[in-house]
Design a protein around this motif. Structure first.
Motif, mmCIF file in Angstrom:
data_model
loop_
_atom_site.group_PDB
_atom_site.id
_atom_site.type_symbol
_atom_site.label_atom_id
_atom_site.label_comp_id
_atom_site.label_asym_id
_atom_site.label_seq_id
_atom_site.Cartn_x
_atom_site.Cartn_y
_atom_site.Cartn_z
ATOM 1 N N MET A 20 0.833 -1.176 0.000
ATOM 2 C CA MET A 20 0.000 0.000 0.000
ATOM 3 C C MET A 20 0.885 1.250 0.000
ATOM 4 O O MET A 20 0.653 2.165 -0.781
ATOM 5 N N LEU A 21 1.868 1.262 0.889
ATOM 6 C CA LEU A 21 2.747 2.425 0.971
ATOM 7 C C LEU A 21 3.568 2.598 -0.306
ATOM 8 O O LEU A 21 3.772 3.720 -0.770
ATOM 9 N N ARG A 22 4.030 1.486 -0.878
ATOM 10 C CA ARG A 22 4.827 1.559 -2.109
ATOM 11 C C ARG A 22 3.995 2.136 -3.254
ATOM 12 O O ARG A 22 4.477 2.956 -4.035
ATOM 13 N N TYR A 61 0.966 3.913 -2.974
ATOM 14 C CA TYR A 61 0.186 5.127 -2.715
ATOM 15 C C TYR A 61 0.892 6.141 -1.818
ATOM 16 O O TYR A 61 0.381 7.244 -1.633
ATOM 17 N N GLY A 62 2.013 5.785 -1.236
ATOM 18 C CA GLY A 62 2.758 6.712 -0.399
ATOM 19 C C GLY A 62 2.256 6.769 1.029
ATOM 20 O O GLY A 62 3.035 6.745 1.965
ATOM 21 N N THR A 63 0.945 6.829 1.209
ATOM 22 C CA THR A 63 0.339 6.819 2.542
ATOM 23 C C THR A 63 -0.937 5.978 2.478
ATOM 24 O O THR A 63 -1.502 5.780 1.400
ATOM 25 N N THR A 64 -1.376 5.510 3.632
ATOM 26 C CA THR A 64 -2.624 4.743 3.643
ATOM 27 C C THR A 64 -3.812 5.630 3.282
ATOM 28 O O THR A 64 -4.776 5.153 2.687
ATOM 29 N N ILE A 65 -3.744 6.902 3.608
ATOM 30 C CA ILE A 65 -4.852 7.816 3.292
ATOM 31 C C ILE A 65 -5.035 7.921 1.779
ATOM 32 O O ILE A 65 -6.162 7.910 1.286
ATOM 33 N N ARG A 66 -3.948 7.992 1.024
ATOM 34 C CA ARG A 66 -4.057 8.100 -0.440
ATOM 35 C C ARG A 66 -4.704 6.861 -1.056
ATOM 36 O O ARG A 66 -5.300 6.935 -2.118
ATOM 37 N N PHE A 67 -4.569 5.745 -0.388
ATOM 38 C CA PHE A 67 -5.199 4.514 -0.873
ATOM 39 C C PHE A 67 -6.700 4.703 -1.007
ATOM 40 O O PHE A 67 -7.328 4.163 -1.914
#
Length: 170
Positions: A1-3, A5-11
């Motif tokens: 997810m981080l790879r 989207y960068g953050t979980t919120i962006r997911f």
């Protein structure tokens, strides 16, 4: 997810339910073809104001309670051979399980659409109703507000949900 989207919120920054479900489907816990857990998560996010979606995008997370209620009320009619498998307490294949749960989901979608109901409120009602009144082995028909329209009550014969045990995504 981080790879990705960068953050979980962006997911969760999505244009709609289908995009979020597509993202979730890459995770093992969300592989269910009927998307029960995905729709539960969407419901959770919507109720907390973390996700905005159109009501018609929300589908009910179909579980055993919603399935049992649909069968008993008669909003889903089962073929005789399926009823016989249920009467014999047979295990259903993954394919038949998915077909039946999708049929139940489509039936509840029609109820929502025709009745102009809030899908989240209906899901909350049905889940609690299935846990407290329309229970698996001994339905509490004397407490049921739906007995006047219930096919099982009228027949005096109460089928349960079908059996499918080999899944981790219920």
């Amino acid at each position: 997810m981080l790879r990705n989207y960068g953050t979980t919120i962006r997911f969760f920054h999505v244009s709609g339910v289908e995009e979020l479900i597509d993202r979730l489907s890459g995770m093992a816990a969300y592989e269910d073809p009927v998307r029960k857990k995905a729709y539960l998560l969407i419901k959770f996010l919507v109720l907390r104001g973390l996700l905005k979606v159109k009501p018609q995008e929300i589908k009910l997370p179909i579980d055993n309670h919603l399935t049992r209620i649909a069968y008993r009320l008669g909003i889903v009619k089962l073929e005789d051979w399926v009823l016989e498998l249920m009467r014999r307490d047979m295990h259903f294949s993954r394919e038949l399980d998915v077909e039946l749960r999708l049929t139940v989901r489509d039936a509840w979608d029609a109820v929502i659409r025709i009745g102009k109901l809030d899908p989240i409120a209906l899901d909350d009602f049905l889940w609690r109703f299935g846990r407290t009144v329309c229970i698996r082995d001994k339905p509490q028909c004397d407490k049921c507000p739906l007995k006047g329209i219930c096919n099982a009550y009228a027949r005096g014969s109460f089928i349960n949900e079908h059996n499918h045990y080999l899944t981790y995504y219920y």
